[in-house]
Design an enzyme around this catalytic site. Structure first.
Site, PDB file in Angstrom:
ATOM      1  N   ASP A 131       0.866  -1.178   0.000  1.00 40.76           N
ATOM      2  CA  ASP A 131       0.000   0.000   0.000  1.00 40.76           C
ATOM      3  C   ASP A 131       0.904   1.230   0.000  1.00 40.76           C
ATOM      4  OD1 ASP A 131       0.873   0.330   2.617  1.00 40.76           O
ATOM      5  OD2 ASP A 131      -1.122   0.345   3.525  1.00 40.76           O
TER       6      ASP A 131
ATOM      7  N   CYS B 169       3.094  -3.137   4.117  1.00 37.02           N
ATOM      8  CA  CYS B 169       2.259  -1.991   4.481  1.00 37.02           C
ATOM      9  C   CYS B 169       2.974  -1.280   5.626  1.00 37.02           C
ATOM     10  CB  CYS B 169       0.829  -2.410   4.820  1.00 37.02           C
ATOM     11  SG  CYS B 169       0.629  -3.477   6.265  1.00 37.02           S
TER      12      CYS B 169
ATOM     13  N   THR C 154       2.655  -1.552   8.951  1.00 39.09           N
ATOM     14  CA  THR C 154       3.054  -2.483  10.014  1.00 39.09           C
ATOM     15  C   THR C 154       3.269  -3.915   9.530  1.00 39.09           C
ATOM     16  OG1 THR C 154       0.748  -3.006  10.435  1.00 39.09           O
ATOM     17  CG2 THR C 154       1.717  -1.199  11.747  1.00 39.09           C
TER      18      THR C 154
ATOM     19  N   HIS D  45       8.926 -24.548   8.718  1.00 43.01           N
ATOM     20  CA  HIS D  45       7.917 -25.253   9.518  1.00 43.01           C
ATOM     21  C   HIS D  45       6.487 -24.993   9.063  1.00 43.01           C
ATOM     22  CE1 HIS D  45      10.608 -25.925  13.335  1.00 43.01           C
ATOM     23  NE2 HIS D  45      11.176 -26.340  12.217  1.00 43.01           N
TER      24      HIS D  45
ATOM     25  N   HIS E 299       5.580 -31.506   9.997  1.00 37.98           N
ATOM     26  CA  HIS E 299       4.854 -30.250   9.816  1.00 37.98           C
ATOM     27  C   HIS E 299       3.682 -30.389   8.842  1.00 37.98           C
ATOM     28  CE1 HIS E 299       8.033 -28.518  12.140  1.00 37.98           C
ATOM     29  NE2 HIS E 299       8.927 -28.953  11.286  1.00 37.98           N
TER      30      HIS E 299
HETATM   31  C1  RB5 Z   1      -1.967   2.787   6.454  1.00 36.31           C
HETATM   32  O1  RB5 Z   1      -1.950   4.008   7.104  1.00 36.31           O
HETATM   33  C2  RB5 Z   1      -1.726   1.668   7.451  1.00 36.31           C
HETATM   34  O2  RB5 Z   1      -2.848   1.499   8.241  1.00 36.31           O
HETATM   35  C3  RB5 Z   1      -1.358   0.401   6.722  1.00 36.31           C
HETATM   36  O3  RB5 Z   1      -0.217   0.618   5.955  1.00 36.31           O
HETATM   37  C4  RB5 Z   1      -1.035  -0.818   7.567  1.00 36.31           C
HETATM   38  O4  RB5 Z   1      -0.098  -0.499   8.564  1.00 36.31           O
HETATM   39  C5  RB5 Z   1      -2.159  -1.572   8.100  1.00 36.31           C
HETATM   40  O5  RB5 Z   1      -1.997  -2.595   8.777  1.00 36.31           O
END
Ligand code: RB5
Length: 151
Positions: free
Chosen positions: A9, A66, A68, A99, A134
């Site tokens: 993203d 993304c 996180t 695994h 596994h």
């Molecule tokens: C976008 O602001 C953020 O929410 C997205 O990149 C991600 O971290 C979502 O899990």
């Protein structure tokens, strides 16, 4: 060489492009489903576009980025047959191939720097599933996915 599909993203597209250059320099084939700008977009769309490439056999593995890595992993894991792992340490990135036979690595561009991200990628793409004990555990995950709850 393996084909790796990449998706991101707006929070992850710069790191995704860094990963793309890294993988191509190592001889991997790369499919890039976007996004390709900082314009705000919805990570589940790009997670799904990338998952479809693995599910239809166009790519063997995928990497999603993304902010996180968490949203991408949640969205990817809603697809039957996708096993996505959100990792920020190299041990987990390697072990999830050995695994869990993970077919997606999810990274947080706001969590890991580019240097660590490329180490995570290398650990993930160069490791192979060990099979053996596994296999049964993965088939239990598949049972859960198919609504057959473990008793
Ligand atoms: C976008 O602001 C953020 O929410 C997205 O990149 C991600 O971290 C979502 O899990």
């Amino acid at each position: 060489m393996k084909t790796i599909v990449l998706g991101a993203d707006h929070g992850g597209f710069e790191l995704k492009n860094t990963i793309k250059a890294h993988l191509e320099a190592k001889g991997f084939n790369v499919i890039d489903v976007g996004t390709n700008s900082a314009d705000s977009c919805d990570y589940p769309v790009f997670a799904s576009l990338a998952c479809q490439k693995v599910l239809d056999g166009s790519a063997e593995l995928g990497i999603l980025v993304c902010g996180t890595g968490i949203g991408m992993s949640m969205a990817a894991n809603k697809h039957h047959g996708i096993r996505a792992a959100c990792c920020s340490d190299t041990f987990s990135a390697r072990l999830t191939r050995l695994h869990n036979n993970a077919n997606f690595l999810c990274l947080g561009a706001r969590v890991v720097g580019a240097g660590l991200a490329l180490d995570l990628v290398d650990n993930f793409v160069n490791a192979e599933f060990e099979g053996d004990r596994h296999v049964k555990r993965l088939s239990l995950i598949e049972d859960i996915e198919n609504g057959k709850l473990v008793k």
